[in-house]
Design an enzyme around this catalytic site. Structure first.
Site, PDB file in Angstrom:
ATOM      1  N   TYR A  19     -15.428  16.339  43.298  1.00 23.36           N
ATOM      2  CA  TYR A  19     -16.539  16.945  44.048  1.00 23.36           C
ATOM      3  C   TYR A  19     -16.819  18.380  43.607  1.00 23.36           C
ATOM      4  O   TYR A  19     -17.088  19.253  44.438  1.00 23.36           O
ATOM      5  CB  TYR A  19     -16.237  16.930  45.549  1.00 23.36           C
ATOM      6  CG  TYR A  19     -15.807  15.590  46.087  1.00 23.36           C
ATOM      7  CD1 TYR A  19     -16.560  14.436  45.854  1.00 23.36           C
ATOM      8  CD2 TYR A  19     -14.629  15.462  46.817  1.00 23.36           C
ATOM      9  CE1 TYR A  19     -16.172  13.214  46.339  1.00 23.36           C
ATOM     10  CE2 TYR A  19     -14.229  14.223  47.314  1.00 23.36           C
ATOM     11  CZ  TYR A  19     -15.011  13.108  47.066  1.00 23.36           C
ATOM     12  OH  TYR A  19     -14.618  11.881  47.551  1.00 23.36           O
ATOM     13  N   TYR A 146     -19.602   6.351  55.120  1.00 24.55           N
ATOM     14  CA  TYR A 146     -18.877   6.648  53.882  1.00 24.55           C
ATOM     15  C   TYR A 146     -17.627   5.782  53.829  1.00 24.55           C
ATOM     16  O   TYR A 146     -16.860   5.722  54.806  1.00 24.55           O
ATOM     17  CB  TYR A 146     -18.483   8.126  53.805  1.00 24.55           C
ATOM     18  CG  TYR A 146     -17.588   8.438  52.626  1.00 24.55           C
ATOM     19  CD1 TYR A 146     -18.133   8.602  51.357  1.00 24.55           C
ATOM     20  CD2 TYR A 146     -16.210   8.537  52.770  1.00 24.55           C
ATOM     21  CE1 TYR A 146     -17.314   8.857  50.260  1.00 24.55           C
ATOM     22  CE2 TYR A 146     -15.386   8.792  51.684  1.00 24.55           C
ATOM     23  CZ  TYR A 146     -15.943   8.954  50.440  1.00 24.55           C
ATOM     24  OH  TYR A 146     -15.135   9.195  49.353  1.00 24.55           O
ATOM     25  N   ASP A 240     -13.245   0.371  58.965  1.00 21.36           N
ATOM     26  CA  ASP A 240     -12.578   1.287  58.045  1.00 21.36           C
ATOM     27  C   ASP A 240     -11.861   2.370  58.851  1.00 21.36           C
ATOM     28  O   ASP A 240     -12.461   3.347  59.291  1.00 21.36           O
ATOM     29  CB  ASP A 240     -13.637   1.893  57.116  1.00 21.36           C
ATOM     30  CG  ASP A 240     -13.061   2.860  56.095  1.00 21.36           C
ATOM     31  OD1 ASP A 240     -11.884   3.234  56.209  1.00 21.36           O
ATOM     32  OD2 ASP A 240     -13.811   3.260  55.185  1.00 21.36           O
ATOM     33  N   LYS A 269      -4.321   7.062  53.993  1.00 20.52           N
ATOM     34  CA  LYS A 269      -4.105   8.459  54.368  1.00 20.52           C
ATOM     35  C   LYS A 269      -2.831   8.648  55.194  1.00 20.52           C
ATOM     36  O   LYS A 269      -1.737   8.647  54.649  1.00 20.52           O
ATOM     37  CB  LYS A 269      -5.348   9.016  55.054  1.00 20.52           C
ATOM     38  CG  LYS A 269      -6.534   9.140  54.083  1.00 20.52           C
ATOM     39  CD  LYS A 269      -7.658   9.929  54.678  1.00 20.52           C
ATOM     40  CE  LYS A 269      -8.848  10.010  53.725  1.00 20.52           C
ATOM     41  NZ  LYS A 269      -8.624  10.885  52.579  1.00 20.52           N
TER      42      LYS A 269
END
Length: 419
Positions: A19, A146, A240, A269
């Site tokens: 990014y 996302y 998700d 995560k």
């Protein structure tokens, strides 16, 4: 930069950062040590981490229980291929996740990154119908959504979102919808889904929080409406939980607050405590049963090299130990209350549009975001690691953070935004 190590000077010429516009972006900061909620830089400065390495380090950095589990596994078997072989940490992790998740979410596909777990979930959904003799190639996704940066996941992200907008025309076209937030919108969404059901394999959503959209919240009733719509249309529901899982929104999983059972859920995560790359796509029994056949062509043909990574699974099992033996629900309630109290004064600042909190997520939204990137350096100057994006300054700290360190973070936000 004072104290810049040789490895930084030499390696900076060869690394490609995420990014980041490499030509214009300021140089990254060399980190040399982590401990608890602190990051130590090469020049000796310490920063209190307000985002827990993209919220993966849920237990803080270098938690001794996780490190010991990884060390023990490293001495015996860091990795062995998952084709034709299995290992104890992976099977143990699968058993534990099946017990933790609601309903019959019983079959775990263990991969590396969160994006891969979503790719696998999408592949499961599409082949589920193929194995039933139906060809359904579309996915319904939502504005502001996302789910990752790989090609398949990009096709179910918001098409106008800054990271992926210029890939329009290169990605598979799926069906974009508005996330229903009222009963009327839910009824319209159900009608839309039923009308398109012959082409749709699954609806995919983030539960309670659309993170990359700017930490946009919605209520648990939205998840219930999506479940009802999918049932009415005979369409699978993928949830998700990569960001929201493991108490980030206040409960063990965000779906707990809605009381629903998705057909497939993705995790990553905090799963491994920020120690090792690891993700899981967990499917319900009925999804798995569509692949369980004498026909070899009905098998799920997917297998990452590091699937079932023993070292990562050992870290994840240790992470689950911590979630199970300590009351993280109470911890997150305390963090949430403190965030709400200490971020509230930001409402009176001239450029602040909104302040909102959900679980261990605190958000200050700005009216004018033109200088948002410049705020990153200012936060480093006052001793914290916070990375604003879009129009928000946000906190997703480790769930083990102490009250004093959390106050240091919230005070830093008020101080920097007051300048």
């Amino acid at each position: 930069m004072t104290g810049t190590p040789d490895w930084f000077r030499e390696g900076a010429e060869h690394i490609w950062l995420p990014y980041t516009q490499m030509k214009t972006a300021p140089a990254p900061l060399p980190a040399v040590k982590t401990e608890g909620v602190r990051i130590t830089l090469a020049d000796g400065r310490e920063l209190i981490d307000g985002i827990a390495s993209w919220w993966a380090a849920a237990h803080g950095y270098n938690h001794p229980h996780i490190l010991q589990a990884v060390k023990s596994q490293l001495e015996t078997m860091p990795h062995v291929m998952f084709g034709g072989l299995v290992n104890e940490p992976a099977l143990k992790l699968s058993t534990r996740l099946a017990a933790m998740l609601p309903g019959d979410l019983n079959r775990c596909f263990i991969a590396e990154s969160g994006s891969v777990s979503v790719e696998v979930a999408m592949k499961m959904a599409a082949q589920y119908y193929l194995n039933r003799g139906e060809r359904r190639s579309k996915f319904v996704h939502f504005r502001g959504g996302y789910h990752g940066d790989t090609l398949g996941t990009m096709s179910v992200c918001d098409p106008d979102e800054g990271m992926h907008g210029h890939f329009k025309g290169l990605l598979k076209e799926n069906l974009l919808a508005n996330l229903p937030r009222t009963e009327a919108e839910a009824a319209a969404f159900t009608d839309f889904l039923i009308a398109n059901k012959d082409d749709v394999a699954a609806v995919i959503t983030e539960p309670l929080v659309q993170g990359a959209a700017g930490m946009v919240f919605h209520g648990p009733e939205t998840l219930r409406w999506l479940r009802e719509a999918c049932d009415a249309a005979d369409v699978l529901l993928i949830v998700d939980e990569i960001f929201t899982g493991f108490y980030r929104t206040g409960t063990q999983f965000a779906i707990t607050q809605a009381g629903i059972v998705p057909d497939i859920v993705t995790l990553s995560k905090a799963l491994s405590g920020g120690v090792s790359p690891l993700s899981v796509a967990v499917a319900r029994d009925a999804v798995f049963d569509a692949f369980y056949d004498d026909d070899p062509l009905k098998a799920l043909m997917h297998g990452p090299t590091y699937m079932g990574h023993a070292l990562g699974c050992a870290a994840a099992n240790a992470s689950l130990d911590l979630f199970e033996r300590e009351d993280y629900g109470v911890r997150v309630t305390a963090i949430s209350d403190q965030l709400a109290t200490e971020l509230a004064p930001c409402r009176s600042l001239p450029n602040v549009k909104d302040v909102r909190v959900k679980g261990a997520i605190g958000v200050v939204q700005l009216e004018d975001a033109s200088a948002i990137q410049a705020l990153r350096a200012k936060f480093v100057e006052v001793g914290v690691w916070i990375r604003p994006f879009h129009d928000i300054v946000y906190l997703t700290p480790s769930l083990t953070i102490g009250a004093d360190d959390l106050s240091f973070l919230t005070n830093a936000i008020h101080k920097v935004l007051s300048i």
